[in-house]
Design a protein around this motif. Structure first.
Motif, PDB file in Angstrom:
ATOM      1  N   GLU A   6       0.905 -42.996   7.094  1.00 36.58           N
ATOM      2  CA  GLU A   6       1.068 -42.106   8.242  1.00 36.58           C
ATOM      3  C   GLU A   6       2.197 -41.136   7.937  1.00 36.58           C
ATOM      4  OE1 GLU A   6       0.809 -43.636  12.252  1.00 36.58           O
ATOM      5  OE2 GLU A   6       0.337 -45.618  11.434  1.00 36.58           O
ATOM      6  N   VAL A   7       1.969 -39.878   8.278  1.00 33.52           N
ATOM      7  CA  VAL A   7       2.940 -38.831   7.965  1.00 33.52           C
ATOM      8  C   VAL A   7       3.390 -38.166   9.262  1.00 33.52           C
ATOM      9  CG1 VAL A   7       3.341 -36.643   6.784  1.00 33.52           C
ATOM     10  CG2 VAL A   7       1.967 -38.424   5.686  1.00 33.52           C
ATOM     11  N   PHE A   8       4.691 -37.980   9.382  1.00 36.92           N
ATOM     12  CA  PHE A   8       5.256 -37.272  10.530  1.00 36.92           C
ATOM     13  C   PHE A   8       6.059 -36.086  10.008  1.00 36.92           C
ATOM     14  CE2 PHE A   8       4.513 -41.577  11.906  1.00 36.92           C
ATOM     15  CZ  PHE A   8       3.925 -41.402  13.154  1.00 36.92           C
ATOM     16  N   LEU A   9       5.854 -34.956  10.619  1.00 38.02           N
ATOM     17  CA  LEU A   9       6.449 -33.697  10.147  1.00 38.02           C
ATOM     18  C   LEU A   9       7.406 -33.147  11.187  1.00 38.02           C
ATOM     19  CD1 LEU A   9       6.667 -31.207   8.273  1.00 38.02           C
ATOM     20  CD2 LEU A   9       4.621 -30.303   9.432  1.00 38.02           C
ATOM     21  N   TYR A  10       8.577 -32.761  10.709  1.00 39.02           N
ATOM     22  CA  TYR A  10       9.533 -32.059  11.564  1.00 39.02           C
ATOM     23  C   TYR A  10       9.544 -30.590  11.144  1.00 39.02           C
ATOM     24  CZ  TYR A  10      13.750 -30.653  13.978  1.00 39.02           C
ATOM     25  OH  TYR A  10      14.640 -30.000  14.796  1.00 39.02           O
TER      26      TYR A  10
END
Length: 528
Positions: free
Chosen positions: A82-86
């Protein structure tokens, strides 16, 4: 030699490689991502045996681009990722955006500041990759990002059927934990930085990996080659290491045909009755490290006390500055140490001025620093010369260089932050001599800007070195090497490194008296 790079130096090295045509920025990003995955499997070999779950936290810059490569490679390995981007992907640098788009062919991203995972959800992941911000960070973490760090690291997960789980133990930082300034080791702004069990950096370590509180949050630092070759900018700061210092120790060896007068004669000035122990520690250190002879200069009131405590050390009466000047007419006395429990009065001031007037290699430690001069630092600076070594700890440094200490201790809101390296260099330039700024991140600087860090972190950590009298022994080590003919910066560097090695060799339970006695064992390991 191990060079430590600033963020600007690392960018210049990468840019030089790209401009030469040897590699593209996109290729470097791919190599960095592969290096992170390789480091993960080296650190935890069991993770390479089957598929697991990972969370990758990506930022808006090239560090985030590295994170997208890591996510893609783990996905191709069979992991659930799972990837989370800021940040806004449309504003990413070109290479990072390419890797963001490559990831979208395999999976999706969610916004980091809207991360839906509860704390307990992170327990399901074998690895949490911090690729939010890297070495180029110039500001503190925004509140939304800091909330993620707080969620991950402030509280362990307490599950009924297993022990507490600290998520730091599963976090891998790309280059440096997000929030830290890679030039100073200080976290920027008011919000806390990320923490890691493993930090993967590229080409060379950065200054921040060795300074201030950053080593505590880096976990283990591994340096990965990404094909930049041997092209170095010859950074003017270095990390003291085994190979360099062990080679530098060779002059300590004594040929069988030599005698004691070939190896220098140091004099260590002592305080009065009841205050002689620190000087005796320093003198013992000077003798053990190889000075041919060491004499304690003692006021008459303490001579009987010292005489009953010493054997191999010599003793001479030194009442005041005039007496020291008379003693130093013997030119065989070629190195001096003043400060350990010396005292803080007119006699001591006169002794220091007489010692400096002799223009011989001199270590000023403890009481020989500014308290004697009642904050009149210029009165001391005007007498210092290029054969001196000053050895302040943090409090002494602040009294001696108050304006420099104020800059160092000011809250850091943007990077690159003013670092302990910057402070020590500035102090050495002002004093006109070598300054050894003590701490687990001891920084040693010469007036010409040469600088080294003796890091007691990671595998060289020796917390038991924080014991009464250990600084006195260090002053003695430096003095003994000066007597042997070492240049001031080489004497300070070698002594600082050996000081930590003695502590590591002895282990917990160490007291200051053990340090000189551990030197023979350390020398044996060095092949001396």
């Amino acid at each position: 030699m191990v060079e430590l790079l600033t963020a600007a130096q690392m960018r210049a090295i990468e840019q030089a490689a790209i401009e030469s045509g040897e590699v593209t920025g996109l290729e470097l990003m791919e190599r960095a991502g592969r290096a992170v995955v390789e480091a993960i499997f080296e650190e935890w070999p069991e993770l390479a045996k089957t598929s697991h779950r990972a969370v990758v936290l990506c930022g808006p810059g090239n560090n985030g681009g590295d994170g997208f490569v890591v996510a893609r490679l783990l996905k191709e390995w069979g992991w659930e990722v799972e990837v989370f981007l800021y940040g806004d992907p449309e504003k990413m640098p070109p290479d990072a955006k390419v890797n963001y788009e490559r990831w979208l062919e395999l999976g999706s991203t969610a916004k980091l500041d809207q991360t839906p995972l509860a704390l307990e959800e992170y327990e399901k992941y074998a690895v949490i990759v911090d690729a939010v911000f890297g070495t180029g960070l110039s500001r503190g973490l925004d509140a939304d990002v800091a909330k993620v760090a707080k969620r991950l690291y402030d509280n362990p997960i307490d599950l009924a059927d297993r022990p507490l789980i600290w998520l730091k133990e599963r976090t891998v930082a790309v280059d440096i934990p997000s929030g830290y300034c890679s030039d100073s080791g200080i976290w920027l702004g008011d919000n806390r930085a990320f923490e890691a069990a493993l930090t993967v950096t590229f080409h060379e370590a950065k200054l921040g990996h060795c300074l201030f509180s950053c080593p505590d949050d880096c976990g283990r630092v591994t340096i990965k080659d990404i094909g930049l070759g041997s092209r170095l900018l010859f950074s003017d700061q270095r990390l003291l290491d085994y190979d360099e210092v062990s080679f530098g120790c060779r002059p300590i060896e004594k040929p069988s045909t030599d005698h004691k007068y070939n190896h220098g004669h140091a004099i260590v000035l002592s305080g009065g009755s009841g205050q002689t122990g620190a000087a005796r520690l320093a003198a013992r250190g000077a003798l053990r490290i190889g000075a041919g002879l060491v004499t304690l200069g003692v006021p008459p009131s303490a001579q009987q006390e010292v005489a009953s405590q010493v054997t191999a050390l010599m003793l001479t009466g030194v009442q005041d500055g005039t007496g020291l000047t008379e003693t130093l007419k013997d030119e065989r006395l070629n190195a001096l140490c003043l400060g350990p429990a010396l005292g803080k009065g007119a006699r001591e001031r006169a002794l220091i001025l007489a010692a400096l007037e002799a223009k011989r290699p001199t270590v000023l430690d403890a009481d020989a620093l500014t308290p004697l001069f009642f904050d009149e630092a210029d009165a001391l600076f005007g007498k210092l010369h290029d054969q001196c070594v000053l050895t302040p700890h943090g409090g002494e440094f602040a009294r001696m260089f108050p304006d420099i200490a104020e800059k160092l201790n000011a809250p850091a809101t943007k990077g690159p932050a003013y670092s302990k390296v910057d402070a020590t260099r500035e102090a050495a330039a002002r004093a006109g001599c070598v300054v050894l700024f003590k701490g687990p991140d001891t920084v040693i600087a010469a007036p010409d800007g040469r600088c080294s860090i003796n890091s007691a972190h990671y595998e060289r950590a020796a917390p038991w070195l924080a014991t009464a009298g250990s600084g006195d022994v260090l002053a003695g080590f430096i003095t003994g090497l000066l007597a042997r003919g070492f240049e001031p910066i080489q004497a300070a560097e070698t002594a600082a490194w050996l000081h930590v090695e003695c502590a590591r060799s002895f282990g917990p339970g160490l007291i200051a008296e053990d340090l000189p006695e551990e030197l023979p064992k350390v020398f044996s390991k060095l092949g001396l």
